[in-house]
Design a protein around this motif. Sequence first.
Motif, PDB file in Angstrom:
ATOM      1  N   LYS A   1     -13.649  20.122   7.937  1.00 49.50           N
ATOM      2  CA  LYS A   1     -12.315  19.922   7.372  1.00 49.50           C
ATOM      3  C   LYS A   1     -11.659  18.804   8.169  1.00 49.50           C
ATOM      4  O   LYS A   1     -11.664  18.822   9.401  1.00 49.50           O
ATOM      5  CB  LYS A   1     -11.506  21.215   7.463  1.00 49.50           C
ATOM      6  CG  LYS A   1     -10.222  21.188   6.651  1.00 49.50           C
ATOM      7  CD  LYS A   1      -9.491  22.514   6.733  1.00 49.50           C
ATOM      8  CE  LYS A   1      -9.930  23.407   5.597  1.00 49.50           C
ATOM      9  NZ  LYS A   1      -9.061  24.594   5.437  1.00 49.50           N
ATOM     10  N   GLN A  28      -8.243  15.899   8.493  1.00 47.59           N
ATOM     11  CA  GLN A  28      -6.838  15.644   8.148  1.00 47.59           C
ATOM     12  C   GLN A  28      -6.505  14.185   8.457  1.00 47.59           C
ATOM     13  O   GLN A  28      -6.848  13.673   9.536  1.00 47.59           O
ATOM     14  CB  GLN A  28      -5.905  16.550   8.942  1.00 47.59           C
ATOM     15  CG  GLN A  28      -4.441  16.350   8.561  1.00 47.59           C
ATOM     16  CD  GLN A  28      -3.530  17.314   9.305  1.00 47.59           C
ATOM     17  OE1 GLN A  28      -3.741  17.639  10.459  1.00 47.59           O
ATOM     18  NE2 GLN A  28      -2.501  17.772   8.622  1.00 47.59           N
ATOM     19  N   ILE A  39      -5.794  16.525   3.318  1.00 45.32           N
ATOM     20  CA  ILE A  39      -6.879  17.338   3.873  1.00 45.32           C
ATOM     21  C   ILE A  39      -8.123  17.095   3.024  1.00 45.32           C
ATOM     22  O   ILE A  39      -8.065  17.165   1.791  1.00 45.32           O
ATOM     23  CB  ILE A  39      -6.525  18.851   3.854  1.00 45.32           C
ATOM     24  CG1 ILE A  39      -5.272  19.144   4.670  1.00 45.32           C
ATOM     25  CG2 ILE A  39      -7.725  19.686   4.329  1.00 45.32           C
ATOM     26  CD1 ILE A  39      -5.426  18.984   6.162  1.00 45.32           C
TER      27      ILE A  39
END
Length: 127
Positions: free
Chosen positions: A6, A8, A38
């Motif tokens: 993940k 950002q 994201i």
Amino acid sequence: MAFAGKWQTESQEGYDAFCKVLGIPDDIIEKGRDYKLITEVTQDGDNFTWTQFYPANAQVSNKFTIGKECDMETIGGKEFKATVQMEGGKLSVAFPNYHHTSEISGGNLVETSKAGSVVLKRTSKKL
């Protein structure tokens, strides 16, 4: 499996100019300018699921296999066929109005989108 995880948005360059070239309305550009996008990537060998989460709970998820044609979707909901390639550790794909590459550099996800001479470079950190 370097892309898996993940991510950002940490910084972006050329955002306004790139969005204008794609015809994105000014109010949408304004909303997205400082948004921390994201990106969630799952990877199983050459098989990927690439999901991006946008403001107002919008999301786009594309599944693809390196070197095989697949159905993809843009943030605007336009569906198209594309083949994602892996070249020197970079993922590369032609969207309808621009060319996009993704790579891992210095532990960050670096995405570069080019529409003619206009370039958007987005750098994301792993969460």
